[in-house]
Enzyme design. Structure first.
Site, PDB file in Angstrom:
ATOM      1  N   CYS A  30     -15.373  22.004  -3.740  1.00 54.26           N
ATOM      2  CA  CYS A  30     -15.837  21.442  -5.019  1.00 54.26           C
ATOM      3  C   CYS A  30     -17.216  21.957  -5.418  1.00 54.26           C
ATOM      4  CB  CYS A  30     -15.837  19.921  -4.950  1.00 54.26           C
ATOM      5  SG  CYS A  30     -14.175  19.287  -4.726  1.00 54.26           S
ATOM      6  N   HIS A  79     -20.110  17.018 -10.593  1.00 58.22           N
ATOM      7  CA  HIS A  79     -18.742  17.369 -10.222  1.00 58.22           C
ATOM      8  C   HIS A  79     -17.861  16.149 -10.468  1.00 58.22           C
ATOM      9  CE1 HIS A  79     -15.179  18.310  -8.103  1.00 58.22           C
ATOM     10  NE2 HIS A  79     -15.425  17.497  -7.081  1.00 58.22           N
ATOM     11  N   ASN A  90      -9.581  15.725 -10.939  1.00 63.81           N
ATOM     12  CA  ASN A  90     -10.535  16.511 -10.150  1.00 63.81           C
ATOM     13  C   ASN A  90      -9.957  17.917  -9.953  1.00 63.81           C
ATOM     14  OD1 ASN A  90     -11.965  17.770  -8.107  1.00 63.81           O
ATOM     15  ND2 ASN A  90     -12.209  15.922  -6.868  1.00 63.81           N
TER      16      ASN A  90
HETATM   17  N1  COA Z   1      -2.120   3.764  -5.662  1.00 62.19           N
HETATM   18  C1  COA Z   1      -2.093   2.542  -5.130  1.00 62.19           C
HETATM   19  N2  COA Z   1      -2.696   2.243  -3.955  1.00 62.19           N
HETATM   20  C2  COA Z   1      -3.344   3.229  -3.325  1.00 62.19           C
HETATM   21  C3  COA Z   1      -3.410   4.534  -3.831  1.00 62.19           C
HETATM   22  C4  COA Z   1      -2.764   4.794  -5.055  1.00 62.19           C
HETATM   23  N3  COA Z   1      -2.759   6.002  -5.641  1.00 62.19           N
HETATM   24  N4  COA Z   1      -4.134   5.289  -2.975  1.00 62.19           N
HETATM   25  C5  COA Z   1      -4.507   4.490  -1.971  1.00 62.19           C
HETATM   26  N5  COA Z   1      -4.026   3.243  -2.179  1.00 62.19           N
HETATM   27  C6  COA Z   1      -4.150   2.060  -1.331  1.00 62.19           C
HETATM   28  C7  COA Z   1      -4.454   2.396   0.096  1.00 62.19           C
HETATM   29  O1  COA Z   1      -3.269   2.753   0.785  1.00 62.19           O
HETATM   30  C8  COA Z   1      -5.056   1.109   0.577  1.00 62.19           C
HETATM   31  O2  COA Z   1      -4.019   0.231   0.885  1.00 62.19           O
HETATM   32  P1  COA Z   1      -4.118  -0.717   2.198  1.00 62.19           P
HETATM   33  O3  COA Z   1      -5.329  -1.567   1.963  1.00 62.19           O
HETATM   34  O4  COA Z   1      -2.830  -1.427   2.164  1.00 62.19           O
HETATM   35  O5  COA Z   1      -4.277   0.229   3.343  1.00 62.19           O
HETATM   36  C9  COA Z   1      -5.775   0.569  -0.637  1.00 62.19           C
HETATM   37  O6  COA Z   1      -5.254   1.274  -1.756  1.00 62.19           O
HETATM   38  C10 COA Z   1      -7.261   0.782  -0.590  1.00 62.19           C
HETATM   39  O7  COA Z   1      -7.463   2.121  -0.173  1.00 62.19           O
HETATM   40  P2  COA Z   1      -8.890   2.661   0.079  1.00 62.19           P
HETATM   41  O8  COA Z   1      -8.799   4.071   0.578  1.00 62.19           O
HETATM   42  O9  COA Z   1      -9.657   1.662   0.864  1.00 62.19           O
HETATM   43  O10 COA Z   1      -9.376   2.629  -1.426  1.00 62.19           O
HETATM   44  P3  COA Z   1     -10.736   3.088  -1.998  1.00 62.19           P
HETATM   45  O11 COA Z   1     -11.309   2.001  -2.794  1.00 62.19           O
HETATM   46  O12 COA Z   1     -11.592   3.743  -0.980  1.00 62.19           O
HETATM   47  O13 COA Z   1     -10.251   4.195  -3.020  1.00 62.19           O
HETATM   48  C11 COA Z   1     -10.193   6.549  -3.241  1.00 62.19           C
HETATM   49  C12 COA Z   1      -9.589   5.336  -2.567  1.00 62.19           C
HETATM   50  C13 COA Z   1      -9.492   7.792  -2.708  1.00 62.19           C
HETATM   51  C14 COA Z   1      -9.982   6.453  -4.747  1.00 62.19           C
HETATM   52  C15 COA Z   1     -11.694   6.582  -2.927  1.00 62.19           C
HETATM   53  O14 COA Z   1     -11.906   6.445  -1.564  1.00 62.19           O
HETATM   54  C16 COA Z   1     -12.360   7.811  -3.412  1.00 62.19           C
HETATM   55  O15 COA Z   1     -12.381   8.087  -4.586  1.00 62.19           O
HETATM   56  N6  COA Z   1     -12.995   8.598  -2.520  1.00 62.19           N
HETATM   57  C17 COA Z   1     -13.602   9.829  -2.872  1.00 62.19           C
HETATM   58  C18 COA Z   1     -12.535  10.824  -3.055  1.00 62.19           C
HETATM   59  C19 COA Z   1     -13.016  12.044  -3.729  1.00 62.19           C
HETATM   60  O16 COA Z   1     -13.793  11.982  -4.631  1.00 62.19           O
HETATM   61  N7  COA Z   1     -12.543  13.180  -3.270  1.00 62.19           N
HETATM   62  C20 COA Z   1     -12.894  14.412  -3.795  1.00 62.19           C
HETATM   63  C21 COA Z   1     -14.222  14.797  -3.309  1.00 62.19           C
HETATM   64  S1  COA Z   1     -14.624  16.335  -3.892  1.00 62.19           S
END
Ligand code: COA
Length: 331
Positions: A113, A258, A288
């Site tokens: 990224c 980003h 993204n």
């Molecule tokens: N739809 C519904 N539920 C989802 C899901 C989706 N697309 N993706 C994950 N979940 C669920 C998970 O399985 C989890 O369920 P559980 O509690 O039963 O295990 C729940 O939602 C919470 O997941 P969690 O990972 O704790 O959520 P979060 O608040 O951390 O959000 C992201 C997940 C990926 C959105 C977040 O962590 C994020 O944005 N991280 C940065 C990612 C990023 O920017 N990456 C690129 C970097 S360059």
């Protein structure tokens, strides 16, 4: 010593739009979950037959047109992608060939990224050194084909998308314009927090059905860990750049972070104490697109007339590696 200025910008995304509801029809997710956790409403994914180099070509032609330059006036290409059309060679040489250019150098870099920010810093250094006067910087990704579009892959499939952005960087003798400073970092201690484990050259066979079935060819991400580091590293890097030119966050006319996740951008904005009009986000419409998010957003801002001569503009990125960094320029 000449300054490196951005002479033109361009962008391209595939024609196909993928809505959140489309995911909800094939996996356990919802439009509401995706919008509230990521800020994304829709993104663009390629259809069979489209290539990454096609997207790069469209973005490049727009950038050259804005710069009023012919492709033959380019001295070098820097092409950032972690998703090349083929395992090798990199996309840079294909772009050189499709543009009908002479045998100019084509650098392929893979900085995830942060690819665009690194590429811009390289272009700045080449221009200042006098090595090349006009450099095409392209950032392009096709992430859609490596997503696990099932409930198992829902935390990544809904986030990543395809697209390309291009800028033409040129030498200028105007001391009041151009790239002022950059700040780049890496920390491989976190490599497996956001990675595609395979295919890899250390594997024999490079691709096996068994390991494919285990999901090792899909992007894997520890979302919380990525989030935690991103919201710390991006503001830190912007402050480092601002400090070097004796400026403050309030001096920024525009910061393009980003587009990883809207919540990350909002936290970066808050940490830096920036007003809404100082920060540009478009993740809602594009998802993204990895290295391409910043040049796509920049092109939107430029074409919307959002930048005026003399504006202080910042780019900041964080991604797999971890790698991160920022660039500051005077528009
Ligand atoms: N739809 C519904 N539920 C989802 C899901 C989706 N697309 N993706 C994950 N979940 C669920 C998970 O399985 C989890 O369920 P559980 O509690 O039963 O295990 C729940 O939602 C919470 O997941 P969690 O990972 O704790 O959520 P979060 O608040 O951390 O959000 C992201 C997940 C990926 C959105 C977040 O962590 C994020 O944005 N991280 C940065 C990612 C990023 O920017 N990456 C690129 C970097 S360059």
């Amino acid at each position: 010593m000449p300054n490196a200025v951005i002479l033109g910008t361009g962008r391209a995304v595939p024609a196909r739009t993928v809505s959140n509801d489309e995911f909800a029809s094939v996996m356990d997710t919802s439009d509401d979950w995706i919008r509230t956790r990521t800020g994304i409403r829709e993104r663009h994914w390629i259809s069979p037959g489209e290539t990454g180099v096609d997207l790069a070509l469209t973005a490049t032609r727009q950038a050259l047109e804005m710069a009023s330059l012919g492709a033959e006036q380019l001295d070098a290409i820097i092409y950032a992608t972690i998703t090349p059309d083929h395992f090798l060679p990199g996309n840079g040489v294909y772009l050189q060939h499709h543009l009908g250019l002479g045998p100019i150098p084509a650098f392929d870099i893979r900085l995830q990224c942060a690819g665009f920010v690194y590429a811009l810093a390289m272009a700045d250094t080449f221009v200042r050194s006098g090595a090349y006067r006009r450099i095409l910087v392209v950032a392009q990704e096709i992430q859609s084909t490596r997503m696990d579009v099932s409930t198992k892959g829902r935390h990544t499939a809904v986030i990543f998308a395809d697209g390309a952005g291009a800028v033409v960087v040129g030498a200028s003798d105007d001391p009041g314009r151009g790239i002022l400073t950059f700040d780049l970092h890496s920390d491989g201690g976190y490599a497996d927090k956001l990675w595609v484990e395979e295919p890899g050259a250390i594997l024999n066979p490079t691709i096996s059905a068994e390991r494919y079935a285990e999901g090792r060819y899909f992007l894997q991400m520890d979302g919380k860990e990525v989030f935690r580091h991103a919201v710390q590293r991006m503001p830190e890097s912007v402050r480092t750049c601002l400090g070097r030119i004796d400026a403050k966050p309030a001096d920024l006319a525009l910061l393009i972070p980003h587009q990883a996740n809207l919540r990350i951008s909002e936290m970066v904005q808050k940490e830096l104490g920036l007003r809404d009009e100082q920060v540009y986000n478009n993740i809602e419409r594009f998802g993204n697109t990895t290295s391409a998010t910043i040049p796509i957003a920049l092109d939107e801002c430029v074409r919307a007339g959002r930048l005026a001569a003399g504006d202080l503009v910042g780019f900041t990125a964080f991604g797999s590696g971890f790698v991160w960094g920022s660039v500051l320029l005077r528009w």
